[in-house]
Design a protein around this motif. Sequence first.
Motif, PDB file in Angstrom:
ATOM      1  N   THR A 166      11.647  -6.259  11.426  1.00  0.00           N
ATOM      2  CA  THR A 166      12.608  -5.474  10.660  1.00  0.00           C
ATOM      3  C   THR A 166      12.851  -5.996   9.251  1.00  0.00           C
ATOM      4  N   ALA A 167      12.707  -7.301   9.014  1.00  0.00           N
ATOM      5  CA  ALA A 167      12.967  -7.821   7.673  1.00  0.00           C
ATOM      6  C   ALA A 167      12.003  -7.245   6.630  1.00  0.00           C
ATOM      7  N   PRO A 168      10.689  -7.248   6.855  1.00  0.00           N
ATOM      8  CA  PRO A 168       9.802  -6.604   5.876  1.00  0.00           C
ATOM      9  C   PRO A 168      10.086  -5.110   5.728  1.00  0.00           C
ATOM     10  N   LYS A 169      10.459  -4.467   6.819  1.00  0.00           N
ATOM     11  CA  LYS A 169      10.797  -3.045   6.735  1.00  0.00           C
ATOM     12  C   LYS A 169      12.038  -2.843   5.870  1.00  0.00           C
ATOM     13  N   GLY A 170      13.023  -3.761   6.024  1.00  0.00           N
ATOM     14  CA  GLY A 170      14.212  -3.671   5.202  1.00  0.00           C
ATOM     15  C   GLY A 170      13.904  -3.809   3.725  1.00  0.00           C
ATOM     16  N   ALA A 171      12.973  -4.705   3.394  1.00  0.00           N
ATOM     17  CA  ALA A 171      12.594  -4.910   1.996  1.00  0.00           C
ATOM     18  C   ALA A 171      11.931  -3.679   1.398  1.00  0.00           C
ATOM     19  N   ARG A 172      11.303  -2.854   2.246  1.00  0.00           N
ATOM     20  CA  ARG A 172      10.548  -1.691   1.749  1.00  0.00           C
ATOM     21  C   ARG A 172      11.308  -0.375   1.900  1.00  0.00           C
ATOM     22  N   LEU A 173      12.387  -0.381   2.691  1.00  0.00           N
ATOM     23  CA  LEU A 173      13.035   0.866   3.094  1.00  0.00           C
ATOM     24  C   LEU A 173      13.462   1.741   1.920  1.00  0.00           C
ATOM     25  N   LEU A 174      14.244   1.200   0.996  1.00  0.00           N
ATOM     26  CA  LEU A 174      14.745   2.013  -0.112  1.00  0.00           C
ATOM     27  C   LEU A 174      13.611   2.576  -0.952  1.00  0.00           C
ATOM     28  N   TRP A 175      12.601   1.750  -1.224  1.00  0.00           N
ATOM     29  CA  TRP A 175      11.504   2.183  -2.093  1.00  0.00           C
ATOM     30  C   TRP A 175      10.697   3.302  -1.445  1.00  0.00           C
ATOM     31  N   LYS A 176      10.508   3.234  -0.132  1.00  0.00           N
ATOM     32  CA  LYS A 176       9.818   4.318   0.567  1.00  0.00           C
ATOM     33  C   LYS A 176      10.671   5.596   0.545  1.00  0.00           C
ATOM     34  N   TRP A 177      11.979   5.420   0.692  1.00  0.00           N
ATOM     35  CA  TRP A 177      12.885   6.557   0.655  1.00  0.00           C
ATOM     36  C   TRP A 177      12.887   7.217  -0.726  1.00  0.00           C
ATOM     37  N   LEU A 178      12.927   6.406  -1.769  1.00  0.00           N
ATOM     38  CA  LEU A 178      12.917   6.952  -3.132  1.00  0.00           C
ATOM     39  C   LEU A 178      11.608   7.688  -3.421  1.00  0.00           C
ATOM     40  N   ARG A 179      10.519   7.155  -2.897  1.00  0.00           N
ATOM     41  CA  ARG A 179       9.235   7.842  -3.084  1.00  0.00           C
ATOM     42  C   ARG A 179       9.240   9.182  -2.339  1.00  0.00           C
ATOM     43  N   LEU A 180       9.768   9.170  -1.115  1.00  0.00           N
ATOM     44  CA  LEU A 180       9.837  10.397  -0.333  1.00  0.00           C
ATOM     45  C   LEU A 180      10.693  11.449  -1.032  1.00  0.00           C
ATOM     46  N   LYS A 181      11.800  11.027  -1.637  1.00  0.00           N
ATOM     47  CA  LYS A 181      12.710  11.951  -2.317  1.00  0.00           C
ATOM     48  C   LYS A 181      12.288  12.210  -3.761  1.00  0.00           C
ATOM     49  N   ASN A 182      11.224  11.550  -4.196  1.00  0.00           N
ATOM     50  CA  ASN A 182      10.714  11.679  -5.574  1.00  0.00           C
ATOM     51  C   ASN A 182      11.780  11.301  -6.599  1.00  0.00           C
ATOM     52  N   HIS A 183      12.360  10.104  -6.399  1.00  0.00           N
ATOM     53  CA  HIS A 183      13.361   9.576  -7.316  1.00  0.00           C
ATOM     54  C   HIS A 183      12.849   8.244  -7.902  1.00  0.00           C
ATOM     55  N   PRO A 184      11.903   8.291  -8.803  1.00  0.00           N
ATOM     56  CA  PRO A 184      11.379   7.058  -9.389  1.00  0.00           C
ATOM     57  C   PRO A 184      12.359   6.445 -10.381  1.00  0.00           C
ATOM     58  N   VAL A 185      12.087   5.236 -10.780  1.00  0.00           N
ATOM     59  CA  VAL A 185      12.863   4.551 -11.814  1.00  0.00           C
ATOM     60  C   VAL A 185      12.047   4.594 -13.094  1.00  0.00           C
ATOM     61  N   HIS A 186      12.489   5.383 -14.046  1.00  0.00           N
ATOM     62  CA  HIS A 186      11.738   5.584 -15.298  1.00  0.00           C
ATOM     63  C   HIS A 186      10.284   5.951 -15.005  1.00  0.00           C
ATOM     64  N   GLY A 187      10.112   6.824 -14.019  1.00  0.00           N
ATOM     65  CA  GLY A 187       8.782   7.315 -13.684  1.00  0.00           C
ATOM     66  C   GLY A 187       7.994   6.422 -12.744  1.00  0.00           C
ATOM     67  N   ARG A 188       8.570   5.295 -12.332  1.00  0.00           N
ATOM     68  CA  ARG A 188       7.822   4.345 -11.496  1.00  0.00           C
ATOM     69  C   ARG A 188       8.436   4.223 -10.104  1.00  0.00           C
ATOM     70  N   HIS A 189       7.575   4.117  -9.108  1.00  0.00           N
ATOM     71  CA  HIS A 189       7.993   3.835  -7.742  1.00  0.00           C
ATOM     72  C   HIS A 189       7.695   2.375  -7.413  1.00  0.00           C
ATOM     73  N   GLY A 190       8.557   1.770  -6.620  1.00  0.00           N
ATOM     74  CA  GLY A 190       8.378   0.371  -6.266  1.00  0.00           C
ATOM     75  C   GLY A 190       7.378   0.190  -5.129  1.00  0.00           C
ATOM     76  N   ARG A 191       6.520  -0.802  -5.283  1.00  0.00           N
ATOM     77  CA  ARG A 191       5.626  -1.221  -4.204  1.00  0.00           C
ATOM     78  C   ARG A 191       5.986  -2.661  -3.863  1.00  0.00           C
ATOM     79  N   VAL A 192       6.326  -2.930  -2.614  1.00  0.00           N
ATOM     80  CA  VAL A 192       6.835  -4.235  -2.203  1.00  0.00           C
ATOM     81  C   VAL A 192       5.772  -5.010  -1.429  1.00  0.00           C
ATOM     82  N   LEU A 193       5.522  -6.239  -1.876  1.00  0.00           N
ATOM     83  CA  LEU A 193       4.660  -7.170  -1.156  1.00  0.00           C
ATOM     84  C   LEU A 193       5.558  -8.188  -0.453  1.00  0.00           C
ATOM     85  N   VAL A 194       5.305  -8.473   0.810  1.00  0.00           N
ATOM     86  CA  VAL A 194       6.113  -9.410   1.586  1.00  0.00           C
ATOM     87  C   VAL A 194       5.235 -10.564   2.054  1.00  0.00           C
TER      88      VAL A 194
END
Length: 402
Positions: free
Chosen positions: A53-81
């Motif tokens: 669950t910890a790696p999933k927690g680190a990625r959760l918001l970024w996957k959600w933002l990508r799904l909702k198409n809410h980037p930050v200044h046009g960029r989506h986060g990719r998380v390496l754990v």
Amino acid sequence: MAGGPRVVHVALATVLFLGMVPGSAAAPGVRDAKIKIGVHLPLTGASPVASSTAPKGARLLWKWLRLKNHPVHGRHGRVLVRNDNFNPSQAVAVCKEMVEEKHVFMLTGMPSHSGNVDQMTACARYARSVGVPYVSIGTTEMPLKALRTYFAVTVTMPDQSSLLADYLTEGRSRRNDKNGILWFNSPAYKETHTSIARAFNRRETPFDYDRSIPNQSGSAEAQQAVQEMKLAEIDNVVVLVTPIFFLQLLSAANSNDYHPLWTGPGLTMTSTDDVARVGCGDANLKARFLSPLPATADRAAFDPAYDKAVRKIYPEEHPTDAFLWQGWATSKVLRSMLDRAGRDLTRKGFVRKVERARGIRTGILPPIGFSPDDHFGGRGTYLLKADCQTDAWKTIEKITRR
């Protein structure tokens, strides 16, 4: 000019190899539509976190933002754990690999049930040496004050010490109570103990009981400490120990008919409802702990989107999972920081803009604000209670730093 096109092609290839956006001064790890974030945490070692669950927690918001198409200044986060194995040397090794081989833009550390202070400090020092931003939940201060690229997004242990002292002396009108502290004799716990003892001394309420015990202590040491505290008539006990030993203390206290108020700082006890559930086997349990995050039981009141995200992204998990909640909350701060840093993103520019950011609000964590001279941004914390009717932690109060 002879050889001109070849020179241009070589230069362009060099820019692309270094992870730069052509035609801009963006940092490694930054593309037109993506930004890479490195996370280290102890998946194995002396104090592992929940490995799934910890790696999933680190990625959760970024996957959600990508799904909702809410980037930050046009960029989506990719998380390496990466797993730091609860070891400072390993933490530096994996942080170096993420920066120098995977070219992440920034780094962050996630604590375990018993903290990850030494590992986060080691990685933060490495990050400073190479000019990489490093963001974490607040822990210690002294080793991190001089690190220009480091940012703490919740109140540190020294700040929590003052808040805890206020709570046990002024806020609860307990100036006549007897206070005790029981702590593991290790560097990380010792620093926190010193900070808390100073805070109580400043309020002219020194501890009536102050004892350190070895990290490997078990049920025998728990029995002895409980008997001593009962004999000394200690009303409030601050514990700086692991959750496992805390549960041994509760068992010993129950068998000795001793029921003080158990309290302390940080995420150690409140990072999982298991502590409240097992501890509530004693019907007389009284436990109040500070926490930088509200309890997962109260999550809907702080961010109703969280449950929706868990159900959509990780339907196999339950939203009450503490590491999903922690990862979501800290990622929201990272998103706000990146938003403040702007579109033309560089590491130096990130540090320069974030250290002047005021009033960062996520809805979950208390307000956050930085200055060039103070990168410890937390301005408040929560007080959580062990609710034995639900066998879970409940948020009962927000406490703001003076």
